[in-house]
Design a protein around this motif. Structure first.
Motif, PDB file in Angstrom:
ATOM      1  N   LYS A 170      -5.099  18.327 -12.852  1.00  0.00           N
ATOM      2  CA  LYS A 170      -6.596  17.656 -12.114  1.00  0.00           C
ATOM      3  C   LYS A 170      -5.321  16.960 -10.881  1.00  0.00           C
ATOM      4  O   LYS A 170      -5.558  16.437 -10.039  1.00  0.00           O
ATOM      5  CB  LYS A 170      -7.534  16.348 -12.507  1.00  0.00           C
ATOM      6  N   ALA A 171      -4.180  16.041 -11.607  1.00  0.00           N
ATOM      7  CA  ALA A 171      -3.448  15.379 -11.028  1.00  0.00           C
ATOM      8  C   ALA A 171      -2.326  15.779  -9.377  1.00  0.00           C
ATOM      9  O   ALA A 171      -2.258  15.420  -8.466  1.00  0.00           O
ATOM     10  CB  ALA A 171      -2.378  14.291 -11.381  1.00  0.00           C
ATOM     11  N   LYS A 172      -2.371  17.003 -10.292  1.00  0.00           N
ATOM     12  CA  LYS A 172      -1.388  17.815  -9.025  1.00  0.00           C
ATOM     13  C   LYS A 172      -2.122  18.088  -7.834  1.00  0.00           C
ATOM     14  O   LYS A 172      -1.627  18.250  -6.420  1.00  0.00           O
ATOM     15  CB  LYS A 172      -1.232  19.339  -9.665  1.00  0.00           C
ATOM     16  N   LYS A 173      -3.982  18.332  -8.206  1.00  0.00           N
ATOM     17  CA  LYS A 173      -4.078  19.227  -6.961  1.00  0.00           C
ATOM     18  C   LYS A 173      -5.107  17.984  -6.499  1.00  0.00           C
ATOM     19  O   LYS A 173      -5.465  17.972  -5.240  1.00  0.00           O
ATOM     20  CB  LYS A 173      -5.468  20.021  -7.468  1.00  0.00           C
ATOM     21  N   ARG A 174      -4.834  17.281  -6.787  1.00  0.00           N
ATOM     22  CA  ARG A 174      -5.242  15.536  -6.284  1.00  0.00           C
ATOM     23  C   ARG A 174      -4.315  15.737  -4.661  1.00  0.00           C
ATOM     24  O   ARG A 174      -3.209  15.102  -5.185  1.00  0.00           O
ATOM     25  CB  ARG A 174      -5.730  14.515  -7.343  1.00  0.00           C
ATOM     26  N   GLU A 175      -5.527  15.176  -3.139  1.00  0.00           N
ATOM     27  CA  GLU A 175      -4.365  15.150  -2.584  1.00  0.00           C
ATOM     28  C   GLU A 175      -5.258  13.284  -2.100  1.00  0.00           C
ATOM     29  O   GLU A 175      -5.700  12.884  -2.181  1.00  0.00           O
ATOM     30  CB  GLU A 175      -5.005  16.112  -1.355  1.00  0.00           C
ATOM     31  N   LYS A 235       0.536  -1.280   0.575  1.00  0.00           N
ATOM     32  CA  LYS A 235      -0.072  -0.255   0.158  1.00  0.00           C
ATOM     33  C   LYS A 235       0.921   1.337   0.082  1.00  0.00           C
ATOM     34  O   LYS A 235       0.098   1.914  -0.512  1.00  0.00           O
ATOM     35  CB  LYS A 235      -0.731  -0.376   1.616  1.00  0.00           C
ATOM     36  N   PHE A 236       2.126   1.107   0.818  1.00  0.00           N
ATOM     37  CA  PHE A 236       2.522   2.532   0.837  1.00  0.00           C
ATOM     38  C   PHE A 236       3.598   2.680  -0.830  1.00  0.00           C
ATOM     39  O   PHE A 236       3.399   4.214  -0.853  1.00  0.00           O
ATOM     40  CB  PHE A 236       4.064   2.309   1.668  1.00  0.00           C
ATOM     41  N   GLN A 237       3.565   1.070  -1.188  1.00  0.00           N
ATOM     42  CA  GLN A 237       4.266   1.963  -2.604  1.00  0.00           C
ATOM     43  C   GLN A 237       3.595   2.641  -3.955  1.00  0.00           C
ATOM     44  O   GLN A 237       3.517   3.570  -4.401  1.00  0.00           O
ATOM     45  CB  GLN A 237       4.558   0.596  -3.495  1.00  0.00           C
ATOM     46  N   THR A 238       2.215   2.485  -3.559  1.00  0.00           N
ATOM     47  CA  THR A 238       0.809   2.418  -4.380  1.00  0.00           C
ATOM     48  C   THR A 238       0.820   4.017  -3.602  1.00  0.00           C
ATOM     49  O   THR A 238       0.815   5.124  -4.846  1.00  0.00           O
ATOM     50  CB  THR A 238      -0.554   2.479  -3.541  1.00  0.00           C
ATOM     51  N   VAL A 239       0.817   4.727  -3.145  1.00  0.00           N
ATOM     52  CA  VAL A 239       0.915   5.509  -2.603  1.00  0.00           C
ATOM     53  C   VAL A 239       1.942   6.393  -2.763  1.00  0.00           C
ATOM     54  O   VAL A 239       2.337   7.770  -3.272  1.00  0.00           O
ATOM     55  CB  VAL A 239       0.631   5.409  -0.453  1.00  0.00           C
ATOM     56  N   GLU A 240       3.338   6.168  -2.869  1.00  0.00           N
ATOM     57  CA  GLU A 240       4.513   6.269  -2.924  1.00  0.00           C
ATOM     58  C   GLU A 240       4.290   7.041  -4.100  1.00  0.00           C
ATOM     59  O   GLU A 240       4.856   7.870  -4.718  1.00  0.00           O
ATOM     60  CB  GLU A 240       5.834   5.534  -2.798  1.00  0.00           C
ATOM     61  N   GLY A 241       3.692   5.845  -5.004  1.00  0.00           N
ATOM     62  CA  GLY A 241       3.539   6.308  -7.159  1.00  0.00           C
ATOM     63  C   GLY A 241       3.373   7.439  -6.728  1.00  0.00           C
ATOM     64  O   GLY A 241       3.068   7.676  -8.291  1.00  0.00           O
ATOM     65  N   LEU A 242       2.034   7.432  -6.368  1.00  0.00           N
ATOM     66  CA  LEU A 242       1.451   8.497  -6.354  1.00  0.00           C
ATOM     67  C   LEU A 242       1.645   9.784  -6.477  1.00  0.00           C
ATOM     68  O   LEU A 242       1.316  10.669  -7.168  1.00  0.00           O
ATOM     69  CB  LEU A 242      -0.477   8.212  -5.661  1.00  0.00           C
ATOM     70  N   GLU A 243       2.544  10.050  -4.988  1.00  0.00           N
ATOM     71  CA  GLU A 243       3.153  11.241  -4.530  1.00  0.00           C
ATOM     72  C   GLU A 243       4.229  11.333  -6.136  1.00  0.00           C
ATOM     73  O   GLU A 243       4.946  12.506  -6.164  1.00  0.00           O
ATOM     74  CB  GLU A 243       3.872  10.844  -3.172  1.00  0.00           C
TER      75      GLU A 243
END
Length: 468
Positions: A204-209, A181-189
């Motif tokens: 939109k990707a930039k503004k997505r939190e 799960k952390f890897q997924t989040v890290e990929g998004l960041e």
């Protein structure tokens, strides 16, 4: 009559009896003394310091720490637990007491008092590795198991060991899932940062939190990762607390003691100790603890047990080092938590191997004076166990001599040798005059609800009935 010949048959149960099983006292004494080999590290150093020794350069200190882990691991606590399991069967096999109290009733009372001794050891003497509290609780639950056949007891021992292994694997899988799960989040960041670098400010990707779930997943993994890192400031704070007065040490250790006696016990420790207690019952019925096997059988068990146990311990030590050096890589590349998943089996084989080796040497008639002294320690097993806690904490903690973090790792074993010598001499001298160790006498008196005779020339009601 020497101390070994005058020993009580009950594993950790200070009850007079007409029968004697010297080997139980011998092995109990060996286990009590051997426990100090590993617990001395918890008395004299922080857990983080021990982990740093494993992470550190492969010098003499690293080799000594690894050697201790591979040779002994948890073998001595396991042997101590097995002997206690044998004592459960011995005690419950007795007829009604002379005082008219049913044996099951007396047994439960003794277990409840053992819980009290465990609490005193942990919360009073501040021993973070206490076993008595656990023995008292599990011993009550194992009361019906005395009726099972030997085969059923062995199956129960294997099942409880497998439950421990299964729960360990399940915990490891949860860690792997947290990492995924952390890897997924890290990929998004990373994706967000790349978009920022490209100047796509309206994306939109930039503004997505991150969602709350994603933030929680990230926090969970980072918490696990931080737990595995060496924190010099936290380590220094621990050393400062352990060198302080009793109240400060008590407040510092209380959360750890509570976590051990509650969270760890009910999640993992229960199954680990129950498997060893049940195995002890099996070995007692098979004649292992009563010296009924042939020398050839003990030799085979010594060789097979030590080879298997030390191999598993070596695998666990190597795996644990990998975990400490790079926790992320360990979780990402391993399919099993090798450092802990086979613990019940490793300690069982090691304990049987060491016990068999001692019995082979004993049968050969070598250094009998030493075995007699160790048997005396075993006869006073409860007293010896608690004395180790008192001596260890008083020597190292701030309200005593304050040697916490003051000795190099190898010098801790000088302290072990000194405590061993004191316990051997004290036990032999004491048993020349008294029938029980001081704590065993107190335990027996509390269980019966009245003071019991203590000197050798005095005869307890139970002994009188047994001899009549």
């Amino acid at each position: 009559m020497n101390p070994v010949q005058a020993s009580h048959p009950d594993a950790f149960l200070p009850e007079a009896s007409s029968e004697r099983v010297p080997m139980l006292d011998l092995l109990r004494g060996m286990a009590v003394l051997g426990i100090l080999v590993t617990t001395i590290q918890t008395f004299g150093l922080t857990e983080a310091q021990v982990q740093q020794l494993i992470r550190g350069p492969h010098g003499g200190t690293y080799k000594l720490a690894t050697l201790v882990q591979v040779l002994f691991g948890n073998a001595m606590p396991a042997l101590f637990t097995m002997v206690f399991g044998a004592g459960i069967l011995l005690f419950l096999a007795r007829p009604k007491t002379a005082a008219g109290m049913a044996i099951p009733e007396l047994y439960i009372r003794r277990q409840l008092w053992l819980i009290a001794f465990g609490l005193i050891n942990a919360l009073g003497f501040l021993c973070t590795s206490d076993l008595l509290f656990f023995y008292g609780i599990i011993g009550v639950f194992l009361f019906p198991f005395r009726l099972l056949s030997t085969r059923a007891l062995l199956i129960a021992a294997i099942i409880t060991a497998l439950i421990y292994s299964g729960k360990t694997y399940w915990n490891f899988r949860e860690q792997q899932q947290n990492y995924e799960k952390f890897q997924t989040v890290e990929g998004l960041e990373k994706k967000q940062k790349n978009l920022e670098k490209k100047g796509k400010k309206n994306s939109k990707a930039k503004k997505r939190e991150l969602t709350d779930e994603q933030k929680e997943a990230k926090s969970a993994w980072e918490g696990l990762l931080n737990d595995q890192k060496f924190d010099p400031k936290q380590n220094d704070a621990t050393i400062k607390a352990m060198r302080s007065d009793y109240s400060t040490v008590w407040n510092h250790l209380l959360p750890k003691i509570q976590a051990t006696q509650a969270q760890y016990f009910y999640r993992l420790g229960l199954w680990d100790l129950a498997s060893m207690l049940l195995l002890g019952m099996v070995l007692f019925r098979r004649g292992f603890f009563t010296n009924q096997l042939s020398t050839r059988q003990y030799v085979i068990l010594a060789i097979g047990g030590l080879l298997t146990g030390l191999t598993l311990n070596g695998l666990a030590a190597f795996s644990h080092e990998s975990l400490l050096r790079d926790f992320t890589k360990y979780v990402a590349t391993n399919g099993l938590p090798w450092h802990d998943v086979f613990r019940p089996f490793a300690q069982a084989f090691s304990a049987m191997g060491w016990a068999s080796l001692v019995l082979v040497i004993y049968r050969a008639g070598l250094v009998l004076w030493l075995w007699q002294a160790i048997g005396a320690v075993g006869q006073m097993g409860l007293t010896a166990y608690l004395i180790q806690s008192v001596m260890g904490t008083l020597f190292f903690y701030g309200y005593g001599f304050g040697y916490f973090d003051a000795l190099p790792f190898h010098q801790l074993y000088t302290v072990v040798a000194e405590i061993w010598l004191l316990q051997l001499v004290f036990s032999v001298v004491w048993l020349r005059h008294y029938r029980l160790g001081p704590v065993e006498w107190l335990w027996e008196s509390l269980s019966y609800g009245k003071w019991q005779p203590m000197r050798r020339h005095e005869t307890s009601p139970e002994t009188a009935r047994a001899l009549s």
